[in-house]
Write a protein that holds these residues in place. Structure first.
Motif, PDB file in Angstrom:
ATOM      1  N   ASP A  86       0.809  -1.227   0.000  1.00  0.00           N
ATOM      2  CA  ASP A  86       0.000   0.000   0.000  1.00  0.00           C
ATOM      3  C   ASP A  86       0.838   1.271   0.000  1.00  0.00           C
ATOM      4  N   ALA A  87       2.096   1.199  -0.480  1.00  0.00           N
ATOM      5  CA  ALA A  87       2.987   2.352  -0.367  1.00  0.00           C
ATOM      6  C   ALA A  87       3.608   2.803  -1.681  1.00  0.00           C
ATOM      7  N   VAL A  88       4.125   1.903  -2.480  1.00  0.00           N
ATOM      8  CA  VAL A  88       4.909   2.260  -3.664  1.00  0.00           C
ATOM      9  C   VAL A  88       4.351   1.550  -4.893  1.00  0.00           C
ATOM     10  N   THR A  89       4.157   2.326  -5.959  1.00  0.00           N
ATOM     11  CA  THR A  89       3.675   1.759  -7.217  1.00  0.00           C
ATOM     12  C   THR A  89       4.860   1.335  -8.078  1.00  0.00           C
ATOM     13  N   VAL A  90       4.732   0.159  -8.687  1.00  0.00           N
ATOM     14  CA  VAL A  90       5.752  -0.356  -9.597  1.00  0.00           C
ATOM     15  C   VAL A  90       5.080  -0.757 -10.902  1.00  0.00           C
ATOM     16  N   ARG A  91       5.851  -0.707 -11.994  1.00  0.00           N
ATOM     17  CA  ARG A  91       5.388  -1.137 -13.319  1.00  0.00           C
ATOM     18  C   ARG A  91       6.029  -2.492 -13.603  1.00  0.00           C
ATOM     19  N   LEU A  92       5.188  -3.511 -13.765  1.00  0.00           N
ATOM     20  CA  LEU A  92       5.685  -4.872 -13.933  1.00  0.00           C
ATOM     21  C   LEU A  92       5.250  -5.447 -15.275  1.00  0.00           C
ATOM     22  N   ILE A  93       6.130  -6.217 -15.892  1.00  0.00           N
ATOM     23  CA  ILE A  93       5.801  -6.948 -17.113  1.00  0.00           C
ATOM     24  C   ILE A  93       5.020  -8.195 -16.713  1.00  0.00           C
ATOM     25  N   PRO A 105      15.606  -3.796  -6.583  1.00  0.00           N
ATOM     26  CA  PRO A 105      15.938  -3.524  -5.183  1.00  0.00           C
ATOM     27  C   PRO A 105      15.604  -2.081  -4.791  1.00  0.00           C
ATOM     28  N   GLU A 106      15.838  -1.140  -5.701  1.00  0.00           N
ATOM     29  CA  GLU A 106      15.554   0.274  -5.421  1.00  0.00           C
ATOM     30  C   GLU A 106      14.088   0.496  -5.048  1.00  0.00           C
ATOM     31  N   ARG A 107      13.166  -0.119  -5.794  1.00  0.00           N
ATOM     32  CA  ARG A 107      11.724   0.048  -5.523  1.00  0.00           C
ATOM     33  C   ARG A 107      11.317  -0.691  -4.252  1.00  0.00           C
ATOM     34  N   LEU A 108      11.942  -1.834  -3.975  1.00  0.00           N
ATOM     35  CA  LEU A 108      11.648  -2.557  -2.729  1.00  0.00           C
ATOM     36  C   LEU A 108      12.084  -1.734  -1.522  1.00  0.00           C
ATOM     37  N   ILE A 109      13.265  -1.139  -1.605  1.00  0.00           N
ATOM     38  CA  ILE A 109      13.770  -0.295  -0.510  1.00  0.00           C
ATOM     39  C   ILE A 109      12.881   0.938  -0.351  1.00  0.00           C
ATOM     40  N   ALA A 110      12.414   1.525  -1.473  1.00  0.00           N
ATOM     41  CA  ALA A 110      11.510   2.677  -1.412  1.00  0.00           C
ATOM     42  C   ALA A 110      10.211   2.330  -0.688  1.00  0.00           C
ATOM     43  N   ALA A 111       9.821   1.054  -0.736  1.00  0.00           N
ATOM     44  CA  ALA A 111       8.614   0.596  -0.044  1.00  0.00           C
ATOM     45  C   ALA A 111       8.892   0.252   1.418  1.00  0.00           C
ATOM     46  N   GLY A 112      10.126   0.508   1.875  1.00  0.00           N
ATOM     47  CA  GLY A 112      10.470   0.253   3.271  1.00  0.00           C
ATOM     48  C   GLY A 112      10.876  -1.178   3.564  1.00  0.00           C
ATOM     49  N   LEU A 113      11.183  -1.945   2.529  1.00  0.00           N
ATOM     50  CA  LEU A 113      11.546  -3.345   2.720  1.00  0.00           C
ATOM     51  C   LEU A 113      13.060  -3.512   2.793  1.00  0.00           C
ATOM     52  N   VAL A 114      13.478  -4.570   3.455  1.00  0.00           N
ATOM     53  CA  VAL A 114      14.887  -4.930   3.531  1.00  0.00           C
ATOM     54  C   VAL A 114      15.152  -6.005   2.483  1.00  0.00           C
ATOM     55  N   VAL A 115      16.153  -5.774   1.654  1.00  0.00           N
ATOM     56  CA  VAL A 115      16.545  -6.775   0.653  1.00  0.00           C
ATOM     57  C   VAL A 115      17.572  -7.697   1.295  1.00  0.00           C
ATOM     58  N   TRP A 134      16.401 -11.052  -2.201  1.00  0.00           N
ATOM     59  CA  TRP A 134      14.961 -11.247  -2.119  1.00  0.00           C
ATOM     60  C   TRP A 134      14.401 -10.365  -1.016  1.00  0.00           C
ATOM     61  N   ALA A 135      13.107 -10.177  -1.037  1.00  0.00           N
ATOM     62  CA  ALA A 135      12.414  -9.422   0.008  1.00  0.00           C
ATOM     63  C   ALA A 135      11.036 -10.017   0.197  1.00  0.00           C
ATOM     64  N   LEU A 136      10.536  -9.941   1.411  1.00  0.00           N
ATOM     65  CA  LEU A 136       9.189 -10.437   1.704  1.00  0.00           C
ATOM     66  C   LEU A 136       8.212  -9.276   1.558  1.00  0.00           C
ATOM     67  N   VAL A 137       7.337  -9.377   0.583  1.00  0.00           N
ATOM     68  CA  VAL A 137       6.307  -8.361   0.352  1.00  0.00           C
ATOM     69  C   VAL A 137       5.033  -8.862   1.020  1.00  0.00           C
ATOM     70  N   LYS A 138       4.567  -8.126   2.013  1.00  0.00           N
ATOM     71  CA  LYS A 138       3.358  -8.546   2.731  1.00  0.00           C
ATOM     72  C   LYS A 138       2.127  -8.460   1.855  1.00  0.00           C
ATOM     73  N   GLY A 144      -6.570  -4.021  -7.422  1.00  0.00           N
ATOM     74  CA  GLY A 144      -7.485  -4.439  -6.370  1.00  0.00           C
ATOM     75  C   GLY A 144      -7.456  -5.928  -6.077  1.00  0.00           C
ATOM     76  N   ARG A 145      -6.583  -6.666  -6.748  1.00  0.00           N
ATOM     77  CA  ARG A 145      -6.419  -8.111  -6.491  1.00  0.00           C
ATOM     78  C   ARG A 145      -5.117  -8.284  -5.736  1.00  0.00           C
ATOM     79  N   PRO A 146      -5.184  -8.680  -4.465  1.00  0.00           N
ATOM     80  CA  PRO A 146      -3.956  -8.769  -3.661  1.00  0.00           C
ATOM     81  C   PRO A 146      -3.292 -10.145  -3.716  1.00  0.00           C
ATOM     82  N   GLY A 147      -1.987 -10.089  -3.527  1.00  0.00           N
ATOM     83  CA  GLY A 147      -1.190 -11.285  -3.274  1.00  0.00           C
ATOM     84  C   GLY A 147      -0.498 -11.019  -1.946  1.00  0.00           C
ATOM     85  N   HIS A 148      -0.460 -11.998  -1.070  1.00  0.00           N
ATOM     86  CA  HIS A 148       0.081 -11.789   0.275  1.00  0.00           C
ATOM     87  C   HIS A 148       1.317 -12.645   0.534  1.00  0.00           C
TER      88      HIS A 148
END
Length: 189
Positions: A86-93, A105-115, A134-138, A144-148
């Motif tokens: 719920d914090a950072v938008t990314v563009r994914l293929i 890694p830059e976008r994961l860190i921007a979302a407050g995650l530890v790589v 790797w990083a754990l994305v909650k 509107g379709r979540p993955g946890h």
């Protein structure tokens, strides 16, 4: 005689493909069992396109627009927006051939995650095997379709994208790519 045979083969192949040339998204499975999508049926590699029976119209458009997630055409694929925690938008293929979701890694860190780098994730790329973090994305939200609780691979971005949306996310949904728009429809199983 050889010229006649070659011409006959070309004509026969064109006749098989003609009904498929009206537009839409086409699906085929290659010899390794990898599912591919294209809007250009003539781009299917020759070894995978031995008969039109292997190439099927996947989705020609339509559907409920409220369920459709906008896609952006990018080369031979599609980009979709996703939100990390719920914090950072990314563009994914959108990549049905990728086992795991990959985010820079830059976008994961921007979302407050530890790589994390240990244990390293071994990734097979076109250039060979490489070690990645790797990083754990909650929560990863796509339209509107979540993955946890996704363990995403942390790798440098791909041209024009922040990463790949892989099957670790999409396997929880029926995935439809609709040519009109284009849009992505994710229906829970």
């Amino acid at each position: 005689m050889k010229t006649f045979i070659v011409a006959a083969i070309i004509f026969f192949t064109a006749a098989l493909m003609a009904p498929l040339s009206h537009g839409g998204i086409y699906k085929w499975v290659d010899a390794r069992g990898v599912v591919h999508f294209t809007d250009e049926p003539m781009e299917v590699p020759r070894e995978d396109n031995l008969s039109s029976a292997k190439l099927e119209l996947y989705v020609a458009g339509g559907g409920n627009t409220e369920d459709n997630i906008p896609l952006e055409r990018a080369g031979a694929g599609y980009l979709v927006d996703a939100i990390i925690n719920d914090a950072v938008t990314v563009r994914l293929i959108v990549d049905t051939g990728a086992t795991s979701t990959v985010i820079s890694p830059e976008r994961l860190i921007a979302a407050g995650l530890v790589v994390e780098n240990e244990p390293a994730v071994i990734v097979t790329t076109a250039g060979g095997k490489v070690n990645a973090g790797w990083a754990l994305v909650k929560k990863l939200d796509v339209g509107g379709r979540p993955g946890h609780n996704l363990r995403v691979v942390a790798m440098d971005p791909i041209d024009g994208a922040d990463g790949l949306l892989g099957m670790d996310f999409m396997s929880k949904y029926k995935v439809e790519i609709q040519g009109a728009g284009p849009t992505l429809k994710l229906t829970p199983h």
